[in-house]
Design a protein around this motif. Structure first.
Motif, mmCIF file in Angstrom:
data_model
loop_
_atom_site.group_PDB
_atom_site.id
_atom_site.type_symbol
_atom_site.label_atom_id
_atom_site.label_comp_id
_atom_site.label_asym_id
_atom_site.label_seq_id
_atom_site.Cartn_x
_atom_site.Cartn_y
_atom_site.Cartn_z
ATOM 1 N N ALA A 101 3.395 -11.476 3.584
ATOM 2 C CA ALA A 101 2.774 -10.337 2.779
ATOM 3 C C ALA A 101 1.304 -10.418 2.963
ATOM 4 O O ALA A 101 0.773 -11.399 2.530
ATOM 5 C CB ALA A 101 3.275 -10.392 1.239
ATOM 6 N N THR A 102 0.833 -9.156 3.480
ATOM 7 C CA THR A 102 1.527 -8.022 3.795
ATOM 8 C C THR A 102 0.946 -7.445 5.120
ATOM 9 O O THR A 102 -0.023 -7.636 5.679
ATOM 10 C CB THR A 102 1.114 -6.991 2.623
ATOM 11 N N GLU A 103 1.747 -6.386 5.430
ATOM 12 C CA GLU A 103 1.433 -5.485 6.531
ATOM 13 C C GLU A 103 0.688 -4.241 5.798
ATOM 14 O O GLU A 103 1.395 -3.480 5.321
ATOM 15 C CB GLU A 103 2.473 -5.016 7.426
ATOM 16 N N SER A 104 -0.659 -4.277 6.000
ATOM 17 C CA SER A 104 -1.111 -3.190 5.393
ATOM 18 C C SER A 104 -1.039 -1.779 5.869
ATOM 19 O O SER A 104 -0.950 -1.528 7.132
ATOM 20 C CB SER A 104 -2.957 -3.204 5.449
ATOM 21 N N ALA A 105 -0.914 -0.842 5.059
ATOM 22 C CA ALA A 105 -0.398 0.497 5.485
ATOM 23 C C ALA A 105 -1.191 1.541 4.795
ATOM 24 O O ALA A 105 -1.858 1.347 3.864
ATOM 25 C CB ALA A 105 1.063 0.608 5.430
ATOM 26 N N TYR A 106 -0.906 2.587 4.987
ATOM 27 C CA TYR A 106 -1.750 4.014 4.340
ATOM 28 C C TYR A 106 -0.545 5.186 3.921
ATOM 29 O O TYR A 106 0.149 5.340 4.849
ATOM 30 C CB TYR A 106 -2.506 4.200 5.357
ATOM 31 N N ALA A 107 -0.684 5.720 2.797
ATOM 32 C CA ALA A 107 0.077 6.771 2.243
ATOM 33 C C ALA A 107 -0.925 8.028 2.410
ATOM 34 O O ALA A 107 -2.041 8.012 2.441
ATOM 35 C CB ALA A 107 0.569 6.514 1.034
ATOM 36 N N ASN A 108 -0.318 9.158 2.373
ATOM 37 C CA ASN A 108 -0.997 10.410 2.452
ATOM 38 C C ASN A 108 -1.496 11.158 1.223
ATOM 39 O O ASN A 108 -1.059 10.399 0.132
ATOM 40 C CB ASN A 108 -0.201 11.423 3.350
ATOM 41 N N GLU A 109 -2.194 11.754 1.027
ATOM 42 C CA GLU A 109 -2.916 12.511 -0.206
ATOM 43 C C GLU A 109 -1.894 13.151 -1.005
ATOM 44 O O GLU A 109 -1.949 12.922 -2.155
ATOM 45 C CB GLU A 109 -4.072 13.487 0.389
ATOM 46 N N ARG A 110 -0.842 13.769 -0.501
ATOM 47 C CA ARG A 110 0.246 14.544 -1.204
ATOM 48 C C ARG A 110 0.636 13.439 -2.301
ATOM 49 O O ARG A 110 0.812 13.600 -3.356
ATOM 50 C CB ARG A 110 1.163 15.215 -0.440
ATOM 51 N N VAL A 111 1.226 12.398 -1.709
ATOM 52 C CA VAL A 111 1.991 11.282 -2.452
ATOM 53 C C VAL A 111 1.140 10.618 -3.430
ATOM 54 O O VAL A 111 1.722 10.406 -4.521
ATOM 55 C CB VAL A 111 3.065 10.501 -1.740
ATOM 56 N N GLN A 195 1.249 0.901 9.733
ATOM 57 C CA GLN A 195 1.681 2.391 9.098
ATOM 58 C C GLN A 195 3.052 2.042 8.492
ATOM 59 O O GLN A 195 3.869 1.313 8.465
ATOM 60 C CB GLN A 195 2.216 3.229 10.591
ATOM 61 N N LEU A 196 3.154 3.047 7.464
ATOM 62 C CA LEU A 196 4.705 3.095 7.004
ATOM 63 C C LEU A 196 5.714 3.381 7.925
ATOM 64 O O LEU A 196 5.618 4.289 8.421
ATOM 65 C CB LEU A 196 4.683 4.176 5.643
ATOM 66 N N ALA A 197 6.527 2.626 8.092
ATOM 67 C CA ALA A 197 7.700 2.324 9.340
ATOM 68 C C ALA A 197 9.067 3.205 9.075
ATOM 69 O O ALA A 197 9.685 3.520 9.970
ATOM 70 C CB ALA A 197 7.424 1.235 9.638
ATOM 71 N N ILE A 198 9.615 2.613 7.787
ATOM 72 C CA ILE A 198 10.897 2.801 7.535
ATOM 73 C C ILE A 198 11.009 4.461 7.387
ATOM 74 O O ILE A 198 10.446 5.350 7.052
ATOM 75 C CB ILE A 198 11.257 2.456 6.078
ATOM 76 N N GLN A 199 12.152 4.677 8.163
ATOM 77 C CA GLN A 199 12.645 6.182 8.488
ATOM 78 C C GLN A 199 13.754 6.800 7.620
ATOM 79 O O GLN A 199 13.154 6.770 6.262
ATOM 80 C CB GLN A 199 13.085 6.368 9.794
ATOM 81 N N PHE A 233 11.453 8.600 4.852
ATOM 82 C CA PHE A 233 10.249 7.991 3.902
ATOM 83 C C PHE A 233 9.135 8.009 4.805
ATOM 84 O O PHE A 233 7.899 8.322 4.146
ATOM 85 C CB PHE A 233 10.581 6.343 3.656
ATOM 86 N N ARG A 234 8.895 7.570 6.010
ATOM 87 C CA ARG A 234 7.796 7.817 6.726
ATOM 88 C C ARG A 234 7.173 9.006 6.711
ATOM 89 O O ARG A 234 5.966 8.950 6.685
ATOM 90 C CB ARG A 234 8.028 7.182 8.348
ATOM 91 N N GLN A 240 0.396 10.447 9.639
ATOM 92 C CA GLN A 240 0.610 11.006 11.190
ATOM 93 C C GLN A 240 -0.638 11.543 11.540
ATOM 94 O O GLN A 240 -0.959 12.914 11.615
ATOM 95 C CB GLN A 240 1.778 11.882 11.451
ATOM 96 N N GLU A 241 -1.724 10.622 11.912
ATOM 97 C CA GLU A 241 -2.862 11.258 12.444
ATOM 98 C C GLU A 241 -3.403 10.710 13.817
ATOM 99 O O GLU A 241 -2.785 9.550 14.109
ATOM 100 C CB GLU A 241 -3.917 10.791 11.161
#
Length: 476
Positions: A101-111, A195-199, A233-234, A240-241
């Motif tokens: 832990a961990t794989e750093s990732a990023y979520a979008n502004e909406r969520v 990246q958030l990877a799980i689909q 989920f992804r 997606q940028e």
């Protein structure tokens, strides 16, 4: 720059199910990337029974949680200083469970707008410390960490790897309180890169998916879905940028290209699958290759194509900012004390060596417990870093010498593991643990001896490579 920027660390992870490996091992692995001069230590926390419940308080953000009275033994790679966080990062516990832990990732502004991150919630630096010593299976690890996120919140968007002898799980925490996890199919692997990877999530398949209880309701109530027919989920929670296509997806592409060369994919594709099948049965050295890779054999290799316009187009997997790299292997058909191997490469993966440590050891080599922000020879981390620095200065001249040493050590260490396995199985419990500790110490010493010898050779040869040198006619 402060250590709090660790929250923006940028790692690469690999997870492999037991039927995808040649020997039936489960494998989870990751490069820990953050800072080129930030040593890691390697330690063993002993089993402890406390009379009273313990309390963990994060030195990073004040996250506070009560802990069980029984703490299982586990290996870990903490920072050299706990001032800004512990960051134990990876280890195997006495119950045969591995965690990274961990794989750093990023979520979008909406969520994040609907469920913001929690400033004093759990973050990367605390996750191994408050989870790994208290779990007895990979699934239990997901459940424990998920419950913590739901109750206390998360301060970061992260991916977490868990494994035991049967199962491999990848968990993703996206927002303050919402997470999902997927069991990697036994015949498959996954490569993840910031990246958030799980689909697609199957809410009716509890064997292979776990998630925050209200996540579907959360998405529905806030009108966050991007599809009328699936829960991806992804795409709902992730980004997606263009930055993803330069920084993240090419690493996933290269890992899948190496393990499944029959595939033809675009390195900048946002549609690379999370779950993938290899064209062959996999070994440890396949993961070592990927974790130490820099787009070898392609136009994107910054070492092999230094003058090419594409050589620095994408961020490679192995970086100068890697602190350590690990492969956590749980092997089948062996006693618990022998089955777990914590393979550890300090410093830059491409320039280091994965040393095998048995998870049941009671202590680590002294050089693995030393080192601070300034170079010192008594630190294993700094000795591996020094060798890499010398090679970097004259890569075309010294690169092959390093590669030859790595190849020699890999073969030698594999032989030692086979021999140690056989001898250990003939010993009783306490003698077995002592023997495995001594064998792991000897593996570490072998690596240090070999790299020290090559370091001395390269320093000697470098003495005549100064730009102040001048070639003159031999007759003068």
């Amino acid at each position: 720059m402060t250590f709090k920027q660790k929250k923006l660390s940028a790692c690469t992870s690999i997870l492999v199910g037991k039927k995808a490996t040649a020997d039936g091992s489960t494998l989870i692995a990751r490069n820990e990337d953050f800072n080129a001069t930030c040593p890691k230590h390697f330690i063993v926390h002993p089993h402890k029974e406390f009379e009273q419940q313990q309390t963990f308080v994060s030195p990073d953000n004040g996250f506070t949680i009560g802990l069980p009275k029984t703490r299982g033994k586990y290996t870990a790679t903490p920072e050299w200083t706990p001032k800004f966080g512990i960051f134990e990062e990876d280890g195997i516990n006495e119950y045969g469970v591995a965690m990274s832990a961990t794989e750093s990732a990023y979520a979008n502004e909406r969520v994040l707008g609907a469920d913001p991150l929690v400033e004093n919630g759990i973050g990367e630096e605390a996750m191994v410390t408050v989870t790994l010593p208290y779990i007895h299976s990979a699934r239990e690890g997901v459940a424990r960490l998920g419950a913590i996120v739901e109750k206390y919140g998360a301060s970061e968007t992260n991916g977490i790897l868990f494994s035991d002898k049967d199962d491999v799980w990848y968990m993703e925490i996206a927002t303050g309180h919402h997470w999902v996890a997927q069991r990697i199919p036994e015949d498959a692997y996954a490569v993840v890169a910031n990246q958030l990877a799980i689909q697609n999530i199957d809410f009716d398949d509890s064997k292979n998916f776990m998630y925050a209880p209200r996540i579907a309701t959360f998405v529905q109530e806030n009108k966050l879905n991007v599809s009328r027919t699936e829960f991806n989920f992804r795409k709902i929670f992730g980004t997606q940028e263009l930055s993803d296509e330069i920084y993240s997806t090419p690493r996933v592409w290269y890992g899948q290209k190496y393990l499944t060369p029959s595939l033809k994919q675009d390195p900048m594709s946002e549609e690379l699958p999370f779950i993938q099948r290899a064209d062959r049965l996999l070994h440890n050295d396949d993961l070592e290759y990927i974790l130490g890779s820099h787009f070898q054999g392609t136009a994107y290799d910054p070492l092999g194509n230094a003058d090419s316009s594409t050589s620095k187009k994408f961020r490679p997997i192995s970086l100068a900012k890697t602190q350590e790299s690990h492969i956590l292997q749980i092997r089948p058909d062996l006693p618990l004390e022998i089955s777990g191997l914590h393979w550890l490469a300090l410093g830059v993966t491409a320039q280091s060596v994965f040393i095998p440590f048995y998870a049941s050891i009671t202590d680590t080599h002294p050089a693995y417990q030393k080192g601070n922000g300034t170079y010192s020879f008594d630190s294993a981390y700094w000795r591996y870093k020094l060798l890499g620095i010398l090679v970097d200065a004259h890569y075309k001249k010294f690169g092959e010498k390093l590669h030859s040493l790595q190849k020699e050590l890999r073969a030698h260490l594999k032989t030692r593991v086979h021999q140690t396995d056989n001898k250990a199985q003939k010993l009783t419990h306490q003698k077995q643990i002592t023997f495995l500790t001594e064998a792991s110490y000897a593996n570490a010493q072998l690596g240090l001896d070999k790299i020290d010898k090559l370091t001395a050779q390269l320093i000697t040869e470098s003495a005549d490579l100064s730009p102040l040198n001048f070639q003159i006619d031999e007759n003068l």
